[in-house]
Design a protein around this motif. Structure first.
Motif, mmCIF file in Angstrom:
data_model
loop_
_atom_site.group_PDB
_atom_site.id
_atom_site.type_symbol
_atom_site.label_atom_id
_atom_site.label_comp_id
_atom_site.label_asym_id
_atom_site.label_seq_id
_atom_site.Cartn_x
_atom_site.Cartn_y
_atom_site.Cartn_z
ATOM 1 N N ALA A 1 -13.040 19.961 4.631
ATOM 2 C CA ALA A 1 -12.856 19.656 6.131
ATOM 3 C C ALA A 1 -13.584 17.801 6.222
ATOM 4 C CB ALA A 1 -14.364 20.447 6.846
ATOM 5 N N GLU A 2 -14.570 17.351 5.172
ATOM 6 C CA GLU A 2 -14.390 15.907 4.147
ATOM 7 C C GLU A 2 -13.531 15.294 4.341
ATOM 8 O OE1 GLU A 2 -17.331 13.124 5.057
ATOM 9 O OE2 GLU A 2 -17.294 14.544 5.343
ATOM 10 N N ALA A 3 -12.715 16.187 3.391
ATOM 11 C CA ALA A 3 -11.126 14.710 3.014
ATOM 12 C C ALA A 3 -10.698 15.082 4.109
ATOM 13 C CB ALA A 3 -10.280 15.932 1.577
ATOM 14 N N VAL A 4 -10.413 15.893 4.799
ATOM 15 C CA VAL A 4 -9.463 15.254 5.782
ATOM 16 C C VAL A 4 -9.723 14.704 6.616
ATOM 17 C CG1 VAL A 4 -7.938 16.753 7.891
ATOM 18 C CG2 VAL A 4 -8.538 18.053 6.190
ATOM 19 N N ARG A 5 -11.014 14.392 7.519
ATOM 20 C CA ARG A 5 -11.632 14.083 8.185
ATOM 21 C C ARG A 5 -11.588 12.289 7.256
ATOM 22 N NH1 ARG A 5 -17.212 15.419 7.883
ATOM 23 N NH2 ARG A 5 -16.344 16.661 9.315
ATOM 24 N N LEU A 6 -11.952 12.038 5.566
ATOM 25 C CA LEU A 6 -11.758 10.904 5.646
ATOM 26 C C LEU A 6 -9.816 10.556 5.565
ATOM 27 C CD1 LEU A 6 -13.841 11.289 2.322
ATOM 28 C CD2 LEU A 6 -14.316 9.306 4.266
ATOM 29 N N PRO B 1 -8.937 6.236 8.047
ATOM 30 C CA PRO B 1 -8.008 5.166 8.247
ATOM 31 C C PRO B 1 -7.147 4.740 9.667
ATOM 32 C CG PRO B 1 -7.652 5.756 6.513
ATOM 33 C CD PRO B 1 -8.748 6.421 6.889
ATOM 34 N N THR B 2 -6.366 6.379 10.334
ATOM 35 C CA THR B 2 -5.424 6.562 11.433
ATOM 36 C C THR B 2 -5.953 6.759 12.757
ATOM 37 O OG1 THR B 2 -3.849 8.214 9.783
ATOM 38 C CG2 THR B 2 -3.663 8.780 11.806
ATOM 39 N N THR B 3 -7.010 7.284 12.929
ATOM 40 C CA THR B 3 -7.845 6.790 13.624
ATOM 41 C C THR B 3 -8.365 5.544 14.288
ATOM 42 O OG1 THR B 3 -9.686 7.929 13.123
ATOM 43 C CG2 THR B 3 -8.267 9.513 14.668
ATOM 44 N N ALA C 1 0.737 -1.226 0.249
ATOM 45 C CA ALA C 1 -0.157 0.001 0.133
ATOM 46 C C ALA C 1 0.738 1.344 0.074
ATOM 47 C CB ALA C 1 -1.018 -0.160 0.961
ATOM 48 N N GLU C 2 0.631 1.894 -0.855
ATOM 49 C CA GLU C 2 1.594 3.653 -0.684
ATOM 50 C C GLU C 2 0.719 4.541 1.331
ATOM 51 O OE1 GLU C 2 2.725 5.324 -2.857
ATOM 52 O OE2 GLU C 2 2.322 3.601 -4.136
ATOM 53 N N PRO C 3 1.699 4.948 1.814
ATOM 54 C CA PRO C 3 1.773 5.410 2.283
ATOM 55 C C PRO C 3 0.867 6.889 3.109
ATOM 56 C CG PRO C 3 3.565 6.304 1.712
ATOM 57 C CD PRO C 3 2.907 5.066 0.775
ATOM 58 N N PRO C 4 0.829 7.081 3.267
ATOM 59 C CA PRO C 4 -0.801 7.862 3.361
ATOM 60 C C PRO C 4 -0.677 9.282 2.835
ATOM 61 C CG PRO C 4 -0.414 6.935 5.993
ATOM 62 C CD PRO C 4 0.322 5.664 5.005
ATOM 63 N N ALA C 5 -0.898 10.001 2.975
ATOM 64 C CA ALA C 5 -0.649 11.334 2.412
ATOM 65 C C ALA C 5 -0.377 12.441 3.895
ATOM 66 C CB ALA C 5 -2.113 12.414 1.282
ATOM 67 N N ASP C 6 0.679 13.068 3.546
ATOM 68 C CA ASP C 6 -0.182 13.659 4.461
ATOM 69 C C ASP C 6 -0.061 14.887 5.215
ATOM 70 O OD1 ASP C 6 1.408 15.986 6.372
ATOM 71 O OD2 ASP C 6 2.906 16.979 5.191
ATOM 72 N N PRO C 7 -0.614 14.077 6.144
ATOM 73 C CA PRO C 7 -2.782 15.457 6.614
ATOM 74 C C PRO C 7 -2.655 16.993 7.078
ATOM 75 C CG PRO C 7 -1.958 13.849 8.480
ATOM 76 C CD PRO C 7 -1.031 13.048 7.478
ATOM 77 N N ARG C 8 -1.053 17.395 7.215
ATOM 78 C CA ARG C 8 -1.333 18.576 7.308
ATOM 79 C C ARG C 8 -1.460 19.382 6.535
ATOM 80 N NH1 ARG C 8 4.801 17.831 9.795
ATOM 81 N NH2 ARG C 8 4.780 16.544 8.013
ATOM 82 N N HIS C 9 -1.308 18.687 4.816
ATOM 83 C CA HIS C 9 -1.786 19.795 3.275
ATOM 84 C C HIS C 9 -3.141 19.557 3.804
ATOM 85 C CE1 HIS C 9 -1.998 21.559 -0.292
ATOM 86 N NE2 HIS C 9 -2.214 20.297 -0.522
ATOM 87 N N GLY C 10 -3.609 18.605 4.122
ATOM 88 C CA GLY C 10 -4.729 18.926 3.934
ATOM 89 C C GLY C 10 -5.429 19.951 5.032
ATOM 90 N N ILE C 11 -5.286 20.065 6.532
ATOM 91 C CA ILE C 11 -5.100 21.199 7.527
ATOM 92 C C ILE C 11 -4.723 22.157 7.600
ATOM 93 C CG2 ILE C 11 -4.777 21.033 9.693
ATOM 94 C CD1 ILE C 11 -4.690 18.486 10.150
ATOM 95 N N ARG C 12 -3.249 22.380 6.108
ATOM 96 C CA ARG C 12 -3.081 23.819 6.407
ATOM 97 C C ARG C 12 -4.223 24.411 5.346
ATOM 98 N NH1 ARG C 12 2.523 21.542 5.233
ATOM 99 N NH2 ARG C 12 3.145 21.975 7.387
ATOM 100 N N ALA C 13 -4.714 23.116 3.690
ATOM 101 C CA ALA C 13 -5.216 24.340 2.750
ATOM 102 C C ALA C 13 -6.965 24.540 3.578
ATOM 103 C CB ALA C 13 -6.439 23.339 2.419
ATOM 104 N N LEU C 14 -7.124 23.540 4.430
ATOM 105 C CA LEU C 14 -8.847 23.790 5.330
ATOM 106 C C LEU C 14 -8.881 25.162 5.505
ATOM 107 C CD1 LEU C 14 -11.891 23.229 6.324
ATOM 108 C CD2 LEU C 14 -10.688 21.525 8.312
ATOM 109 N N SER C 15 -7.360 25.706 7.162
ATOM 110 C CA SER C 15 -7.151 25.955 7.380
ATOM 111 C C SER C 15 -7.326 27.967 7.253
ATOM 112 C CB SER C 15 -5.851 26.317 8.257
ATOM 113 O OG SER C 15 -6.172 27.435 9.014
#
Length: 129
Positions: free
Chosen positions: A113-118, A122-124, A26-40
């Protein structure tokens, strides 16, 4: 901690019974910080626009009251002057700013926000096990 399954010590032979169903790593998960930064950033932009719209009109009203009393006391009809009319318009301007905020949030911020949640789901779930 590696996201990749352990590799066998010897290469698989063609026709090995387990080779057919083994999935590629499996590919390693994308960096969630990018999505959080865009959301912020989207949320910050939305707050600024809504605040400047609602408070900007009110500040304009206060500035006109302080520095243009001749304009504000001008009669429109009967007992209605410019200051009273601008004061009455404050409520619809605020309601329009709130409606625009809500519509823009649904269109721009909620999908992020939905993209960051999704991404975080898997991590949670993995952390709960």
């Amino acid at each position: 901690m590696s996201y990749y399954p352990p590799q066998p010590s010897h290469p698989e032979q063609p026709g090995h019974p387990h080779q057919a169903w083994q999935a590629p790593p499996a590919e390693p998960p994308a960096d969630p910080r990018h999505g959080i930064r865009a959301l912020s950033a989207a949320y910050r932009r939305l707050r600024r626009v809504a605040t400047l719209t609602a408070l900007g009109y009110f500040v304009l009203f206060l500035i006109l009251s302080a520095y243009a009393p001749g304009l504000m006391t001008g009669k429109i009809t009967g007992g209605l002057n410019v200051a009273l009319l601008l004061g009455l318009i404050q409520l619809p301007v605020t309601l329009i700013a709130v409606a625009a905020y809500e519509k823009s949030a649904r269109r721009r911020v909620d999908p992020l926000a939905e993209a960051v949640r999704l991404e975080a789901a898997p991590t949670t779930q993995g952390a709960r096990r």
